[in-house]
Design an enzyme around this catalytic site. Sequence first.
Site, PDB file in Angstrom:
ATOM      1  N   ARG A  30      40.410  27.913 -15.443  1.00  0.00           N
ATOM      2  CA  ARG A  30      39.337  26.910 -15.507  1.00  0.00           C
ATOM      3  C   ARG A  30      39.540  25.890 -16.628  1.00  0.00           C
ATOM      4  NH1 ARG A  30      33.616  26.383 -17.284  1.00  0.00           N
ATOM      5  NH2 ARG A  30      32.391  25.465 -15.587  1.00  0.00           N
ATOM      6  N   ILE A  40      31.383  20.017 -13.619  1.00  0.00           N
ATOM      7  CA  ILE A  40      32.024  21.196 -13.021  1.00  0.00           C
ATOM      8  C   ILE A  40      30.933  22.266 -13.066  1.00  0.00           C
ATOM      9  CG2 ILE A  40      33.063  21.763 -15.286  1.00  0.00           C
ATOM     10  CD1 ILE A  40      35.291  23.257 -13.878  1.00  0.00           C
ATOM     11  N   SER A  41      30.709  22.951 -11.946  1.00  0.00           N
ATOM     12  CA  SER A  41      29.597  23.909 -11.862  1.00  0.00           C
ATOM     13  C   SER A  41      29.799  25.095 -12.800  1.00  0.00           C
ATOM     14  CB  SER A  41      29.457  24.427 -10.429  1.00  0.00           C
ATOM     15  OG  SER A  41      29.303  23.355  -9.528  1.00  0.00           O
ATOM     16  N   GLN A  42      28.690  25.759 -13.093  1.00  0.00           N
ATOM     17  CA  GLN A  42      28.718  26.986 -13.898  1.00  0.00           C
ATOM     18  C   GLN A  42      29.551  28.053 -13.167  1.00  0.00           C
ATOM     19  OE1 GLN A  42      24.953  28.946 -13.920  1.00  0.00           O
ATOM     20  NE2 GLN A  42      25.421  30.208 -15.701  1.00  0.00           N
TER      21      GLN A  42
END
Length: 250
Positions: free
Chosen positions: A73, A99-101
């Site tokens: 990530r 960017i999503s959790q």
Amino acid sequence: MRRTTARFATLVIAVQLFAAFPAATAAADDDPFAEARADMVRAVAETTEETAEWLGKTALAPKVMEAMGRVPRHLFVPPDLEDMGYLNRPLPIGYGQTISQPYIVALMTDLLEPEPGDVAFELGTGSSYQAAVLAELVAEVYTVEIVPPLAESAAERLETLGYDNVTVRAGDGYFGWPEHAPFDIIVVTAAASHVPPPLIAQLKPGGRMVIPVGSPFLTQHLLLVEKREDGSVTSRQILPVIFVPLTGGH
Ligand code: SAH
């Protein structure tokens, strides 16, 4: 003869070294982010437990958690945020997008019940992190991003990292990608006011779609939409979420 003996000795030492350092240690040495990534996976597991009442389960599929443990990530966030890449939180990626959790990415992936032969569609490539996690688990991922520079950098990133089963296109994902439909899996990563009819049409019977639905910046719910073999569609609210809004001219 001497040479052969020397070679043999080297081989023996190499075997001993290998035996002394198990694979996990070797991987951690190669990848300075391995520990942070393992911590992130543990944080995702904890948040899953904390939200068990919403989800109706206390853990996500092991193969999803393993995929979360593989995707680097830190390489999907802006370079100056690399050190925050494994926090269990969303991060800005420019152009007002995020960017999503990690927990949300893991949960959405789990709800989609990905299978190795599946073909997936994603609306909202963003950093392409969600696409990469899916790509670890399905055959093909087709993803559309409405902000052209984000689409371009995502395509470059995926190529550099060797994700050759993901195809990125710049455009309005509201209309899906009819040339590659029908899809076993559809994931929408921007909040919509309604489930886009073109996406329902492009969902395979037996397929699953996960989509945040609600008003931008107000209450949104993650919906699991399923198309039965007879073509009928059911949907179920999973939990309240916050996503950037779906944009475009539809
Ligand atoms: N899946 C992404 C999350 C990105 S945030 C990730 O893992 O990083 C949602 C993304 O959806 C944003 O990049 C936004 O630009 C994009 N988006 C919003 N409306 C869209 C539309 N109509 N079509 C395609 N992409 C859209």
